[in-house]
Design a protein around this motif. Sequence first.
Motif, PDB file in Angstrom:
ATOM      1  N   ASP A 162       0.827  -1.209   0.000  1.00 38.38           N
ATOM      2  CA  ASP A 162       0.000   0.000   0.000  1.00 38.38           C
ATOM      3  C   ASP A 162       0.862   1.260   0.000  1.00 38.38           C
ATOM      4  O   ASP A 162       1.714   1.441   0.889  1.00 38.38           O
ATOM      5  N   PRO A 163       0.654   2.155  -0.959  1.00 34.88           N
ATOM      6  CA  PRO A 163       1.494   3.366  -1.033  1.00 34.88           C
ATOM      7  C   PRO A 163       1.317   4.297   0.150  1.00 34.88           C
ATOM      8  O   PRO A 163       2.274   4.974   0.553  1.00 34.88           O
ATOM      9  N   TYR A 164       0.112   4.344   0.729  1.00 39.34           N
ATOM     10  CA  TYR A 164      -0.084   5.235   1.880  1.00 39.34           C
ATOM     11  C   TYR A 164       0.684   4.714   3.094  1.00 39.34           C
ATOM     12  O   TYR A 164       1.394   5.474   3.761  1.00 39.34           O
ATOM     13  N   THR A 200      17.171  -5.410 -17.542  1.00 38.06           N
ATOM     14  CA  THR A 200      16.631  -5.296 -18.906  1.00 38.06           C
ATOM     15  C   THR A 200      15.114  -5.182 -18.947  1.00 38.06           C
ATOM     16  O   THR A 200      14.531  -5.151 -20.023  1.00 38.06           O
ATOM     17  N   THR A 201      14.465  -5.104 -17.802  1.00 38.59           N
ATOM     18  CA  THR A 201      13.002  -5.005 -17.762  1.00 38.59           C
ATOM     19  C   THR A 201      12.555  -3.577 -18.033  1.00 38.59           C
ATOM     20  O   THR A 201      12.977  -2.641 -17.347  1.00 38.59           O
ATOM     21  N   ASN A 202      11.680  -3.415 -19.014  1.00 41.81           N
ATOM     22  CA  ASN A 202      11.078  -2.119 -19.326  1.00 41.81           C
ATOM     23  C   ASN A 202       9.616  -2.155 -18.883  1.00 41.81           C
ATOM     24  O   ASN A 202       8.818  -2.950 -19.399  1.00 41.81           O
ATOM     25  N   VAL A 203       9.275  -1.322 -17.912  1.00 42.55           N
ATOM     26  CA  VAL A 203       7.920  -1.321 -17.353  1.00 42.55           C
ATOM     27  C   VAL A 203       7.008  -0.420 -18.185  1.00 42.55           C
ATOM     28  O   VAL A 203       7.344   0.734 -18.457  1.00 42.55           O
ATOM     29  N   ILE A 204       5.867  -0.980 -18.553  1.00 43.22           N
ATOM     30  CA  ILE A 204       4.850  -0.229 -19.286  1.00 43.22           C
ATOM     31  C   ILE A 204       3.661  -0.049 -18.339  1.00 43.22           C
ATOM     32  O   ILE A 204       3.000  -1.010 -17.968  1.00 43.22           O
ATOM     33  N   VAL A 205       3.429   1.189 -17.949  1.00 44.25           N
ATOM     34  CA  VAL A 205       2.393   1.480 -16.968  1.00 44.25           C
ATOM     35  C   VAL A 205       1.781   2.828 -17.298  1.00 44.25           C
ATOM     36  O   VAL A 205       2.482   3.748 -17.741  1.00 44.25           O
ATOM     37  N   ASP A 206       0.475   2.957 -17.088  1.00 46.14           N
ATOM     38  CA  ASP A 206      -0.172   4.237 -17.362  1.00 46.14           C
ATOM     39  C   ASP A 206       0.159   5.245 -16.271  1.00 46.14           C
ATOM     40  O   ASP A 206       0.520   4.879 -15.152  1.00 46.14           O
ATOM     41  N   ASP A 207       0.045   6.531 -16.614  1.00 44.20           N
ATOM     42  CA  ASP A 207       0.416   7.597 -15.684  1.00 44.20           C
ATOM     43  C   ASP A 207      -0.402   7.554 -14.409  1.00 44.20           C
ATOM     44  O   ASP A 207       0.113   7.840 -13.320  1.00 44.20           O
ATOM     45  N   ARG A 208      -1.664   7.212 -14.524  1.00 46.06           N
ATOM     46  CA  ARG A 208      -2.504   7.217 -13.327  1.00 46.06           C
ATOM     47  C   ARG A 208      -2.009   6.180 -12.320  1.00 46.06           C
ATOM     48  O   ARG A 208      -1.893   6.471 -11.118  1.00 46.06           O
ATOM     49  N   THR A 209      -1.727   4.979 -12.795  1.00 45.06           N
ATOM     50  CA  THR A 209      -1.209   3.938 -11.906  1.00 45.06           C
ATOM     51  C   THR A 209       0.145   4.331 -11.332  1.00 45.06           C
ATOM     52  O   THR A 209       0.419   4.116 -10.146  1.00 45.06           O
ATOM     53  N   LEU A 210       0.987   4.915 -12.163  1.00 47.74           N
ATOM     54  CA  LEU A 210       2.298   5.364 -11.702  1.00 47.74           C
ATOM     55  C   LEU A 210       2.153   6.334 -10.536  1.00 47.74           C
ATOM     56  O   LEU A 210       2.799   6.177  -9.487  1.00 47.74           O
ATOM     57  N   TYR A 211       1.301   7.337 -10.703  1.00 49.14           N
ATOM     58  CA  TYR A 211       1.169   8.390  -9.696  1.00 49.14           C
ATOM     59  C   TYR A 211       0.395   7.929  -8.456  1.00 49.14           C
ATOM     60  O   TYR A 211       0.660   8.412  -7.351  1.00 49.14           O
ATOM     61  N   GLU A 212      -0.554   7.023  -8.612  1.00 49.41           N
ATOM     62  CA  GLU A 212      -1.376   6.625  -7.455  1.00 49.41           C
ATOM     63  C   GLU A 212      -0.803   5.464  -6.672  1.00 49.41           C
ATOM     64  O   GLU A 212      -1.022   5.365  -5.460  1.00 49.41           O
ATOM     65  N   ILE A 213      -0.036   4.571  -7.328  1.00 46.34           N
ATOM     66  CA  ILE A 213       0.449   3.364  -6.651  1.00 46.34           C
ATOM     67  C   ILE A 213       1.967   3.380  -6.451  1.00 46.34           C
ATOM     68  O   ILE A 213       2.454   3.162  -5.342  1.00 46.34           O
ATOM     69  N   TYR A 214       2.722   3.657  -7.484  1.00 38.26           N
ATOM     70  CA  TYR A 214       4.162   3.414  -7.438  1.00 38.26           C
ATOM     71  C   TYR A 214       5.015   4.621  -7.057  1.00 38.26           C
ATOM     72  O   TYR A 214       6.191   4.462  -6.746  1.00 38.26           O
ATOM     73  N   LEU A 215       4.435   5.820  -7.047  1.00 42.94           N
ATOM     74  CA  LEU A 215       5.209   7.009  -6.690  1.00 42.94           C
ATOM     75  C   LEU A 215       4.916   7.610  -5.316  1.00 42.94           C
ATOM     76  O   LEU A 215       5.774   8.314  -4.777  1.00 42.94           O
ATOM     77  N   PRO A 216       3.726   7.426  -4.725  1.00 39.69           N
ATOM     78  CA  PRO A 216       3.420   8.176  -3.494  1.00 39.69           C
ATOM     79  C   PRO A 216       4.414   8.006  -2.353  1.00 39.69           C
ATOM     80  O   PRO A 216       4.706   8.978  -1.650  1.00 39.69           O
ATOM     81  N   ALA A 217       4.943   6.810  -2.142  1.00 35.23           N
ATOM     82  CA  ALA A 217       5.896   6.631  -1.036  1.00 35.23           C
ATOM     83  C   ALA A 217       7.186   7.387  -1.314  1.00 35.23           C
ATOM     84  O   ALA A 217       7.788   7.976  -0.410  1.00 35.23           O
ATOM     85  N   PHE A 218       7.638   7.398  -2.564  1.00 27.63           N
ATOM     86  CA  PHE A 218       8.821   8.182  -2.926  1.00 27.63           C
ATOM     87  C   PHE A 218       8.539   9.678  -2.757  1.00 27.63           C
ATOM     88  O   PHE A 218       9.390  10.433  -2.271  1.00 27.63           O
ATOM     89  N   GLU A 683      -9.620   2.540  -0.277  1.00 28.27           N
ATOM     90  CA  GLU A 683      -8.175   2.734  -0.187  1.00 28.27           C
ATOM     91  C   GLU A 683      -7.810   3.236   1.200  1.00 28.27           C
ATOM     92  O   GLU A 683      -8.486   4.099   1.758  1.00 28.27           O
ATOM     93  N   LEU A 684      -6.725   2.693   1.733  1.00 27.91           N
ATOM     94  CA  LEU A 684      -6.238   3.130   3.043  1.00 27.91           C
ATOM     95  C   LEU A 684      -5.837   4.592   2.985  1.00 27.91           C
ATOM     96  O   LEU A 684      -5.064   5.006   2.114  1.00 27.91           O
ATOM     97  N   LYS A 685      -6.359   5.394   3.926  1.00 26.46           N
ATOM     98  CA  LYS A 685      -6.029   6.821   3.968  1.00 26.46           C
ATOM     99  C   LYS A 685      -5.691   7.308   5.371  1.00 26.46           C
ATOM    100  O   LYS A 685      -5.462   8.498   5.577  1.00 26.46           O
ATOM    101  N   GLY A 686      -5.657   6.405   6.344  1.00 28.16           N
ATOM    102  CA  GLY A 686      -5.293   6.795   7.699  1.00 28.16           C
ATOM    103  C   GLY A 686      -5.240   5.582   8.607  1.00 28.16           C
ATOM    104  O   GLY A 686      -5.872   4.556   8.335  1.00 28.16           O
ATOM    105  N   PHE A 687      -4.461   5.690   9.679  1.00 30.18           N
ATOM    106  CA  PHE A 687      -4.434   4.629  10.695  1.00 30.18           C
ATOM    107  C   PHE A 687      -3.894   5.210  11.986  1.00 30.18           C
ATOM    108  O   PHE A 687      -3.216   6.248  11.988  1.00 30.18           O
ATOM    109  N   SER A 688      -4.191   4.545  13.077  1.00 27.44           N
ATOM    110  CA  SER A 688      -3.714   4.983  14.387  1.00 27.44           C
ATOM    111  C   SER A 688      -3.574   3.774  15.300  1.00 27.44           C
ATOM    112  O   SER A 688      -4.465   2.935  15.372  1.00 27.44           O
ATOM    113  N   LYS A 689      -2.416   3.695  15.976  1.00 29.85           N
ATOM    114  CA  LYS A 689      -2.163   2.589  16.895  1.00 29.85           C
ATOM    115  C   LYS A 689      -2.415   3.071  18.314  1.00 29.85           C
ATOM    116  O   LYS A 689      -1.836   4.067  18.752  1.00 29.85           O
ATOM    117  N   VAL A 690      -3.276   2.362  19.033  1.00 34.17           N
ATOM    118  CA  VAL A 690      -3.678   2.791  20.370  1.00 34.17           C
ATOM    119  C   VAL A 690      -3.430   1.658  21.361  1.00 34.17           C
ATOM    120  O   VAL A 690      -3.747   0.498  21.089  1.00 34.17           O
TER     121      VAL A 690
END
Length: 746
Positions: A162-164, A200-218, A683-690
Motif C-alpha cells: 500500500d502506497p499510503y 533489462t526489464t522495461n515497465v509499461i504502466v499508465d500515468d494514473r497507476t504510476l502516480y497513485e500506486i508506485y510514486l506516493p511513497a517516494f 483505499e487506506l487513507k489513515g491509521f492509528s495505533k492505540v
Amino acid sequence: MDIIKSIACAFLFLPTLANAQRQEVPVYLDNSKPVEERVEDALSRLTLEEKVALTHAQSKFSSAGVPRLGIPECWTTDGPHGIRPEVLWDEWDQAGWTNDSCVAFPALTCLAASWDTEIARLYGKSIGEEARYRNKNMLLGPGVNIYRTPLNGRNFEYMGEDPYLAGRMVVPYIQGVQANGVAACVKHYALNNHEVNRHTTNVIVDDRTLYEIYLPAFKAAVTEGKAWAIMGAYNLYKDEHNCHNQFLLNNILKGEWKFDGVVVSDWGGTHDTGEAIRNGLDMEFGSWTNGLSNGSSNAYDNYYLALPYLQLIREGKVGTEELDNKVRRILRLAFRTNMNPQRPYGALCSDEHFDAARRIGEAGIVLLQNRDNVLPIDTDQAKRILVVGENAIKMMTVGGGSSSLKAKYELSPLDGLKKRINGRTEVLYARGYVGDPTGEYNGVVTGQNLRDDRSPEALIDEAVEMARTADYVIFIGGLNKSTGQDCEDSDRAGLALPYDQDRVIRALAAANKKLIVVNISGNAVAMPWLKEVSAVVQAWYLGSEAGNALASILLGDVNPSGKLPFTFPNALEEVPAHKLNTYPGKPREDGSHIVDVEYNEGLFVGYRWTDKEKIRPLFPFGHGLSYTTFEYGKATTDKKVIKAGEPVTFTVNVRNTGKREGSEIVQLYISDKKSSLPRPVKELKGFSKVRLQPGEAKQVSITVNTDALSFFDDSKHEWVAEPGEFEALIGASSTDIRDRIKFELK
C-alpha cells in the motif's frame, strides 16, 4: 637574553599575523552562512576536473572529495537493515576489519507490519547512529517499492503493497537517519517490483497507476521526509534506464517535487554518458564490479561520468550547466553531512540499539491464527516443548544480497526460547527438514555447520516421534535468504514453502494438536495445512534480537500487535500480475534483450484487486490478531459535508474487552461512491495505533484532507477530488470493517 629574542621575534611576525587575520575566510567554510551561499562559493573555487571527479566513484563505496579545498570524500554504506561490513577498495571481498560488526535490525517488512510511526523513527535514529559512528555520510536505504508479486526476491527490503502505509512509515525513518548527519538514500526509484531480468526489464504502466500506486511513497520521502538522496533503479521506464530517466528524474523528482538532493545510480545502473549527463543522474557508482577491470590502472576514470564526460566538455560537445547542477547537489550533501559541525558522533552496537532491534521485532510480528487460544504458551502447564525446523537455528543476517550483514551477534529462535524459559520447561529440538545448510555471503561466514545427511523420512520420523509426547510443538520454518528465495537478483519459483516443509507440518499436525507454525519470511507463502494447525505467526527476518523478540511474543511477555502490510493470497492465480500473465514480462523480438512488462492490472494491486474481484484471501491486508479483544463503538465525524481543502475527522471509541493490555491498529479506508474514472472499492487513507489496558477505552481520531479523496487524472495530469458522496470505513483490517460513515464533498 633568550626571552628578549623571543619577544623581538614575535613583534617581527605581528604584521604577518594581522594580515592573516584580515584574509577573508571562504564562505563555504563559514557555517554561519546559508547553505546555498556556501554551495555557490565552493562551486566557484572548483576546477573543471575537480567537478567531474565529484560525480563518480573512486572506490566500491566512495566518491572523491577535494583535498585542496578541504571537501571530504563521500562514503556510502548499504542498509537498510544494518551497516554493511567494510570491503576492499576495488573488490567485493571483505577488508578484514575486526571492528565493523553491527546491530542487525529487523527487515523493513517487519517495520511496516508495526504500523507504528514512532517505531519507524526509532529504527531510523538507531541505524543512523550506527552509520554515523562508522563515519558514513550516506545510508543506501530505505526501500519503498510496492509489493506487486509475492515472488519478488527483494520484497523483504520494502514496506508492503500500500502506497499510503509505505509513505507514512518511510518519513520518520528518514528523519531519524538524517538527524545524525547521515543522508538517507531512498530506493529503488521506481517501478522496481521484481528481480528477474532486473537490468533489462522495461515497465509499461499508465500515468494514473504510476502516480497513485508506485510514486506516493517516494513523493512522501522527498516532500515530507526531506530525503537528501535517491537511488535510481536498474529497470527501464519509457525505454530509458531509471538511473538516467528524463521523465522520472528531471520531470517528476526534480521538477514536480523540487528535490534538492543527489540522485545516485544503483551499482552498475549507469549505461550511457549522454543520458547520464542530461537525464538527472548526479553520482555514478559501481559501473564495473571490479574497479581494476577493462585493462585500466583505475577503471573509475573510465566511468560514464568520468573521463568520457570530461572529454565531451573539452571538445565543446556538451556544456557545463548540467555539471554545475550535479556538483551543487553533491556540495549540498557534503554540507548537510560530513561538513556539518553540529553532526553528532553516533554509536555502534550499543545496548540501546540492540534493545531497539528487539522492540521493532516485537512490534512487527503478526499473529495470523490462534485457535483455542493456544498462544501464548503457558510454561507453568507445559513440561516439554518441541521446536522443529531449520529456521529455528539458521542465521538469517547473512545472505539476501546487499543487505547481508556481519552482525555482532544473532540470537536464534531456539536459543531465544531456551533463554526465556531458563530450564523451567524442557525445550527439545528436531531438525525436521534440511534447507540450505550453507551460510556465507561476500566473505562473511556464519560459522554454522548445518549439514545433516539423514533422509527426509528419517528427519520427519524423528520429529513426529518427539511431537507425540510434547505439550507444545513449534515449527519454525519458511523461507531463507538463499538464491531463489528472499534474495536480491533472484525471484522465488512459486508460492509454496520450499524444502517440502508442507509435508513436515502436516505430519506434525497429525501427531500433536497444539502445533504452532512460525513462518520466517519477507513474502507471503501458501498454507495448504492452515486448518490443521492451531496457530500461525508471521515472524519476518528479525535481526540480532530474533530469538528474544519471538520468544517474548510466543510466551506472552509482549502482546502481538503487528498487522500485515501485504495480502496473503491462497494461490498465485489470485495475484493480478500472475492472473493476467504479465509477470515477468515478454522479451522483445528485436534482439535488444529488453523484456517488456505491462502492468495491466493498473491500480488494482493487493487488496485493491481482491476487493474488485471479490476474492477472500488467505489473510487480508491489515490483518493481525492479539491476545486480547477490542470492541469498536459507533464511528462519528465532525462534518458530513465538506468543501475542497477542508479537513474532516473521523472518531471511534475503542475498548479493550479482554484480560490483558494490548495495542490495536485502527484503519481508515475511503470509498468514492461515484467517480468519472474507475476507482478501487476502498483505499487506506489513515491509521492509528492505540494501547489499552484491560477494560480501558479511548477515542481514536483520524483526520484526512481532500488529498485522501483525490485521484490522478492522467488526461489533465493533475490530482482531482470530484464533488459527490464518499464513505469512510473504519476497520481492524481491509476485510474486517467495523463501521461506515457517509459524507459529501461539495
